[in-house]
Design a protein around this motif. Structure first.
Motif, PDB file in Angstrom:
ATOM      1  N   VAL A  13       0.871  -1.091   0.462  1.00 64.45           N
ATOM      2  CA  VAL A  13       0.279   0.044  -0.024  1.00 64.45           C
ATOM      3  C   VAL A  13       1.147   0.753   0.395  1.00 64.45           C
ATOM      4  CG1 VAL A  13      -1.327   1.304   1.707  1.00 64.45           C
ATOM      5  CG2 VAL A  13      -1.304  -1.353   1.214  1.00 64.45           C
ATOM      6  N   ALA A  14       1.885   0.950   0.823  1.00 65.10           N
ATOM      7  CA  ALA A  14       3.013   2.596   1.264  1.00 65.10           C
ATOM      8  C   ALA A  14       3.667   2.688  -0.406  1.00 65.10           C
ATOM      9  CB  ALA A  14       3.638   2.259   1.858  1.00 65.10           C
ATOM     10  N   LEU A  15       3.798   1.393  -1.195  1.00 63.83           N
ATOM     11  CA  LEU A  15       4.387   1.432  -2.423  1.00 63.83           C
ATOM     12  C   LEU A  15       3.595   2.172  -3.385  1.00 63.83           C
ATOM     13  CD1 LEU A  15       7.110   1.149  -4.023  1.00 63.83           C
ATOM     14  CD2 LEU A  15       6.471  -1.243  -4.547  1.00 63.83           C
ATOM     15  N   PHE A  16       2.443   1.547  -3.676  1.00 65.72           N
ATOM     16  CA  PHE A  16       1.961   2.150  -4.747  1.00 65.72           C
ATOM     17  C   PHE A  16       1.508   3.847  -4.403  1.00 65.72           C
ATOM     18  CE2 PHE A  16       1.268  -2.545  -5.606  1.00 65.72           C
ATOM     19  CZ  PHE A  16       1.994  -2.369  -6.650  1.00 65.72           C
ATOM     20  N   SER A  17       0.968   3.974  -2.972  1.00 69.19           N
ATOM     21  CA  SER A  17       0.507   4.924  -2.415  1.00 69.19           C
ATOM     22  C   SER A  17       1.764   6.306  -3.109  1.00 69.19           C
ATOM     23  CB  SER A  17      -0.364   5.266  -1.340  1.00 69.19           C
ATOM     24  OG  SER A  17      -0.851   4.509  -0.612  1.00 69.19           O
ATOM     25  N   VAL A  47       5.455  15.874  -1.370  1.00 74.44           N
ATOM     26  CA  VAL A  47       6.085  15.123   0.143  1.00 74.44           C
ATOM     27  C   VAL A  47       5.115  13.933   0.298  1.00 74.44           C
ATOM     28  CG1 VAL A  47       4.768  16.248   2.400  1.00 74.44           C
ATOM     29  CG2 VAL A  47       6.185  17.803   1.106  1.00 74.44           C
ATOM     30  N   GLY A  48       4.324  13.451  -0.198  1.00 76.45           N
ATOM     31  CA  GLY A  48       3.455  12.092   0.708  1.00 76.45           C
ATOM     32  C   GLY A  48       3.969  11.630  -0.362  1.00 76.45           C
ATOM     33  N   ALA A  49       4.726  11.807  -1.579  1.00 72.27           N
ATOM     34  CA  ALA A  49       5.544  10.357  -2.285  1.00 72.27           C
ATOM     35  C   ALA A  49       6.569  10.006  -1.211  1.00 72.27           C
ATOM     36  CB  ALA A  49       5.823  10.907  -3.898  1.00 72.27           C
ATOM     37  N   LEU A  50       7.506  11.022  -0.920  1.00 70.30           N
ATOM     38  CA  LEU A  50       8.707  11.530   0.113  1.00 70.30           C
ATOM     39  C   LEU A  50       8.090  10.414   1.399  1.00 70.30           C
ATOM     40  CD1 LEU A  50      11.823  11.865   0.705  1.00 70.30           C
ATOM     41  CD2 LEU A  50      10.635  14.048   1.382  1.00 70.30           C
ATOM     42  N   LEU A  51       6.920  10.405   2.016  1.00 70.52           N
ATOM     43  CA  LEU A  51       6.610   9.849   2.720  1.00 70.52           C
ATOM     44  C   LEU A  51       6.275   8.696   3.007  1.00 70.52           C
ATOM     45  CD1 LEU A  51       4.085  13.111   4.762  1.00 70.52           C
ATOM     46  CD2 LEU A  51       7.076  12.016   5.777  1.00 70.52           C
ATOM     47  N   GLY A  52       5.908   8.172   1.820  1.00 68.95           N
ATOM     48  CA  GLY A  52       5.541   7.251   1.750  1.00 68.95           C
ATOM     49  C   GLY A  52       6.872   6.183   0.693  1.00 68.95           C
ATOM     50  N   PHE A  53       7.225   6.547   0.986  1.00 73.96           N
ATOM     51  CA  PHE A  53       8.977   6.019   0.240  1.00 73.96           C
ATOM     52  C   PHE A  53      10.382   5.498   1.750  1.00 73.96           C
ATOM     53  CE2 PHE A  53       9.185   7.054  -4.187  1.00 73.96           C
ATOM     54  CZ  PHE A  53       8.360   6.143  -4.211  1.00 73.96           C
ATOM     55  N   GLY A  55       8.134   5.344   4.875  1.00 74.55           N
ATOM     56  CA  GLY A  55       7.702   4.685   5.281  1.00 74.55           C
ATOM     57  C   GLY A  55       8.138   3.177   5.558  1.00 74.55           C
ATOM     58  N   LEU A  56       8.665   2.823   3.764  1.00 75.74           N
ATOM     59  CA  LEU A  56       8.818   1.499   3.624  1.00 75.74           C
ATOM     60  C   LEU A  56      10.251   0.960   4.085  1.00 75.74           C
ATOM     61  CD1 LEU A  56       7.827   2.077  -0.359  1.00 75.74           C
ATOM     62  CD2 LEU A  56       6.916   0.131   1.404  1.00 75.74           C
ATOM     63  N   LEU A  58      11.627   2.500   7.297  1.00 76.25           N
ATOM     64  CA  LEU A  58      11.448   3.414   8.489  1.00 76.25           C
ATOM     65  C   LEU A  58      10.901   2.487   9.610  1.00 76.25           C
ATOM     66  CD1 LEU A  58      12.313   6.900   8.360  1.00 76.25           C
ATOM     67  CD2 LEU A  58      14.225   5.031   8.428  1.00 76.25           C
ATOM     68  N   LYS A  59       9.803   2.325   8.396  1.00 76.50           N
ATOM     69  CA  LYS A  59       8.545   1.439   9.626  1.00 76.50           C
ATOM     70  C   LYS A  59       8.244   2.185  10.635  1.00 76.50           C
ATOM     71  CE  LYS A  59       9.117  -2.695   6.860  1.00 76.50           C
ATOM     72  NZ  LYS A  59       9.243  -4.033   6.962  1.00 76.50           N
ATOM     73  N   ARG A  60       7.236   3.662  10.017  1.00 79.28           N
ATOM     74  CA  ARG A  60       7.159   4.469  11.701  1.00 79.28           C
ATOM     75  C   ARG A  60       5.802   5.500  11.205  1.00 79.28           C
ATOM     76  NH1 ARG A  60      11.212   2.380  12.924  1.00 79.28           N
ATOM     77  NH2 ARG A  60      13.292   2.892  14.481  1.00 79.28           N
ATOM     78  N   TRP A  61       4.664   4.660  12.847  1.00 82.99           N
ATOM     79  CA  TRP A  61       3.757   5.053  12.641  1.00 82.99           C
ATOM     80  C   TRP A  61       3.765   6.447  12.760  1.00 82.99           C
ATOM     81  CZ3 TRP A  61       0.093   2.389  11.362  1.00 82.99           C
ATOM     82  CH2 TRP A  61      -0.645   0.711  11.184  1.00 82.99           C
ATOM     83  N   GLY A  62       4.736   7.267  13.276  1.00 81.39           N
ATOM     84  CA  GLY A  62       4.275   8.858  12.676  1.00 81.39           C
ATOM     85  C   GLY A  62       4.708   8.877  11.632  1.00 81.39           C
ATOM     86  N   LEU A  63       5.673   8.539  10.529  1.00 79.22           N
ATOM     87  CA  LEU A  63       4.790   9.175   8.932  1.00 79.22           C
ATOM     88  C   LEU A  63       3.839   9.217   8.259  1.00 79.22           C
ATOM     89  CD1 LEU A  63       8.116   7.287   8.271  1.00 79.22           C
ATOM     90  CD2 LEU A  63       8.007   9.632   8.582  1.00 79.22           C
ATOM     91  N   ALA A  64       3.146   7.933   8.997  1.00 74.38           N
ATOM     92  CA  ALA A  64       1.701   7.218   8.837  1.00 74.38           C
ATOM     93  C   ALA A  64       0.615   8.599   8.373  1.00 74.38           C
ATOM     94  CB  ALA A  64       0.952   6.509   8.943  1.00 74.38           C
TER      95      ALA A  64
END
Length: 211
Positions: A13-17, A47-53, A55-56, A58-64
């Motif tokens: 989901v993070a990758l496709f987003s 910025v949303g794309a950067l946060l998504g990548f 998240g892949l 670092l896997k932190r909920w704060g990024l979500a």
């Protein structure tokens, strides 16, 4: 396969987003969506794309949570599109008529209530259609001519080939002679659509709201 998909669903989901947001940002830039507050849209997408990548990796909920905070930007832009108008001197104006929708960024206008009058350029015309028709390499463009010369060109979105111009004293103002346009039955602003091998007159545009 099913087990792998279920296990990797958050990453997918993070990758496709992130990929989708990145492509959206690039598309907005190619469309010339960079005038004033419009620049907010591609910036938000990147910025949303950067946060998504991130998240892949670092896997932190704060990024979500940070990604969710970008959602109101989309609502803000949606409300702006619903309440259409012009930005003049930092203020939104909702002109009467329908000609204003074809005005270009950078035109000098005079505002009196809901009436917007183009002061500079004195004569102008607008074209949206295939780029090669106006000597551009882009597949689709939006072009404004001012006083018979190319004044502004932006990337457009494929659709109908349209032309907006004023018919006065038996000729079309600011339209290059290469465009063979039929004469209008009366003076004023007209919208023309390209059909087959020629241009066809559509309904005249309201003079109220700009000229």
């Amino acid at each position: 396969m099913r087990a792998w998909v279920l296990k990797s669903l958050p990453e997918l989901v993070a990758l496709f987003s992130a990929g989708g947001l990145c492509l959206t940002g690039v598309e907005l830039l190619l469309m010339g969506h960079t005038e004033g507050v419009q620049l907010l849209a591609p910036l938000t997408a990147f910025v949303g794309a950067l946060l998504g990548f991130l998240g892949l990796v670092l896997k932190r909920w704060g990024l979500a949570f940070a990604l969710a905070l970008l959602a109101p930007v989309g609502v803000f832009r949606l409300l702006q599109h619903v309440e259409e108008g012009l930005w003049v001197a930092g203020q939104r104006v909702r002109p009467e008529g329908d000609l204003w929708a074809f005005m270009a960024p950078g035109m000098v206008v005079a505002v009196a209530g809901r009436r917007v009058q183009v002061v500079e350029p004195r004569t102008w015309a607008h074209f949206q259609g295939p780029g090669p028709w106006v000597g551009a390499s882009s597949t689709w463009v939006r072009v404004w001519w001012a006083e018979g010369q190319l004044w502004k060109r932006l990337k457009g979105v494929p659709g109908e080939a349209l032309l907006v111009a004023r018919f006065s004293e038996g000729c079309w103002e600011s339209v290059p002679s290469a465009f063979r346009l039929p004469p209008a039955p009366q003076e004023g602003w007209w919208r023309l659509r390209h059909e087959g091998e020629g241009w066809k007159l559509m309904a005249p545009l309201s003079r109220t709201g700009g000229a």
